[in-house]
Design a protein around this motif. Sequence first.
Motif, PDB file in Angstrom:
ATOM      1  N   MET B   1       0.845  -1.181   0.000  1.00 35.23           N
ATOM      2  CA  MET B   1       0.000   0.000   0.000  1.00 35.23           C
ATOM      3  C   MET B   1       0.889   1.243   0.000  1.00 35.23           C
ATOM      4  SD  MET B   1      -3.196  -0.867   2.165  1.00 35.23           S
ATOM      5  CE  MET B   1      -4.128  -2.272   1.644  1.00 35.23           C
ATOM      6  N   ALA B   2       0.317   2.318  -0.353  1.00 34.97           N
ATOM      7  CA  ALA B   2       1.112   3.529  -0.543  1.00 34.97           C
ATOM      8  C   ALA B   2       1.722   4.005   0.777  1.00 34.97           C
ATOM      9  CB  ALA B   2       0.248   4.615  -1.162  1.00 34.97           C
ATOM     10  N   THR B   3       2.424   5.096   0.665  1.00 34.27           N
ATOM     11  CA  THR B   3       3.330   5.580   1.699  1.00 34.27           C
ATOM     12  C   THR B   3       2.921   5.311   3.145  1.00 34.27           C
ATOM     13  OG1 THR B   3       2.354   7.629   0.999  1.00 34.27           O
ATOM     14  CG2 THR B   3       4.685   7.342   0.572  1.00 34.27           C
ATOM     15  N   LYS B   4       1.789   5.842   3.575  1.00 34.46           N
ATOM     16  CA  LYS B   4       1.452   5.805   4.987  1.00 34.46           C
ATOM     17  C   LYS B   4       1.404   4.382   5.513  1.00 34.46           C
ATOM     18  CE  LYS B   4      -1.485   9.329   4.302  1.00 34.46           C
ATOM     19  NZ  LYS B   4      -2.866   9.614   4.036  1.00 34.46           N
ATOM     20  N   ALA B   5       0.756   3.512   4.708  1.00 34.41           N
ATOM     21  CA  ALA B   5       0.557   2.151   5.171  1.00 34.41           C
ATOM     22  C   ALA B   5       1.861   1.384   5.169  1.00 34.41           C
ATOM     23  CB  ALA B   5      -0.450   1.462   4.287  1.00 34.41           C
TER      24      ALA B   5
END
Lengths: 294, 326
Positions: B1-5
Amino acid sequence: MVTVFGISLPALMGQLLIGLINGSFYAMLSLGLAVIFGMLRVINFAHGAQYMLGAFFAWFLLRYAGIGFWPALVLAPLGVALVGVVIEKVLLSRIYNLDHLYGLLLTFGLALVIEGLFRHWYGTSGQPYSIPSTFQGAFNLGFMILPKYRAFVIVASVIVCLTTWLLIEKTKFGAYLRAATENPTLVQAFGVNVPRLLTLTYAIGAGLAGLAGVLAAPVYQVSPLMGQNIVIIVFAVVVIGGMGSIMGAVVTGYVLGLVEGLTKVFYPEASSTVIFVIMVLVLLVRPAGLFGKE
Amino acid sequence: MATKAASPNVANVTAGHRTSSRTIALMIIGLALILVAPFLIYPVFVMKVLCFALFAAAFNLLLGYVGLLSFGHAAFFGGAAYITAHAIKQWGYPPELAILLGTGFAAVMGVVFGYVAIKRQGIYFAMITMALAQMFYFFCLQAPFTGGEDGIQGVPRGKLFGFIDLSNSLNMYYFVAAVFIIGFLFIWRVVHSPFGSILKAIRENEQRAVSLGYRVNRYKLGAFVISAALAGLAGSVKAIVFQLASLTDVGFQMSGEVVLMTLLGGIGTLMGPVVGAVLVVSLENYLATSSLPVPVVIGSIFVICVLLFRRGIVGEFNAWMDRKRG
């Protein structure tokens, strides 16, 4: 008998009518999805389950309380909206700061739970829901027979879509909503209760799905699986239309319903896949969708 | 998943390099377990676990290391299963050739699906893959060779390379184990290759990867095709183990199941999908004899994982190990 491309006119019109009915449901459902996505940035996989809930609530009202179609048309969507409030407050509100994909995963799980429970209780066979007495019978238009209830569904869905569009584009509430979509922090600073706005939006979206479910109950049967099949088609509709515009979602819904109906006449083998094929073509030519802005 | 996750996973990956002795120790234990498992547990069950573990590991290559959530991986798994089953049953192919054919078919499908899907990102990518898989589902429902609702049943297991009789369950088991180990090591190699590093760079910051001069879409498509082919390999082997290819294998519930295995085990960890597959397959085996409805339990786990347990079991374990080390 009049024929068009070797197909008899009544048969053609009959399939077009079925297409338009399906299109009405695609339009209402993709409208709800677009409203929720626009505000919450969540793809509501539970939309199909909420559509199914609407139909079941109407059936419950009739079966256990003797409440007929007209009151159910108001009460059942309100019930689904209430379920939506609970879902948003208890679950969705906890994941807004995460990647948007988690919203899809959460609502996917939710859809499995809701549909699984109803399947467990009511099996896979549908429950019949009879057409309201006002709309028994049909109009004879000369070139085709138009059942009254089906005409009502089409008119009702157009009214629902237009009302929602007006609500979002022309009212103060809609203006708050659109502003909060652009910049929630600023809108919050102006004293608007943004969390409540989010809850309300999700409830409206869920309610729309519920309303579509009640309208669908007399056309299709009330079945636990009725939402499962339609939700992925609606996803494709949303990808084709582009989620940027409410009108785009609605128009795409109707048009694709008609296209599906036409396919049933001329090449029935492809009728269940035609919308997905169109999605592929649109993605190749215009990746942002027909009405999308990117 | 993208950055944060994904950011906690980055720590895992670098930690993995630092503590490679631990990784190797775990791998040897895992290998030993796989070798003795058929004498301790019902072999068909372990084979099922291994097939799904490979499927989930292939899926995780895309979600965990490129940040692309495919909600249509069942199309590759089930599509390859159909091709393999058909090739053996109708054309009389030997198993190794039928598996190769199924895997190749999944790879070609991966090229087509991937080419269309990578035109959009994030949520749209998920919806597009889901719609494409649903299209394939309807195709399988209607195509004459898939046997409609019945599927392709009674697929003979045949003789591997002409002399290893796969109808013997131990022979079958060690073949499945070999396929799994090779597939798993291949994924491990991909993740730790320069190609894998670029994939992770795309996951962390796609714009930056573009500005560094990488043709991001080629890498995404490459990863998609590898993932699809390995998912197909798992499906092909599964068709031989169970002697069956059916609509269940291509349905969207199957796509959801592989997402759950990865999420539960730990997105972006190598062992996560394997652990997730063991748990989900065991759970389903257990639920099959109980009166609890399976989708309700699976759905509840989904919700719980997303709300409370996003790193998954292996992700939490790695984080705990790192904390302990200080």
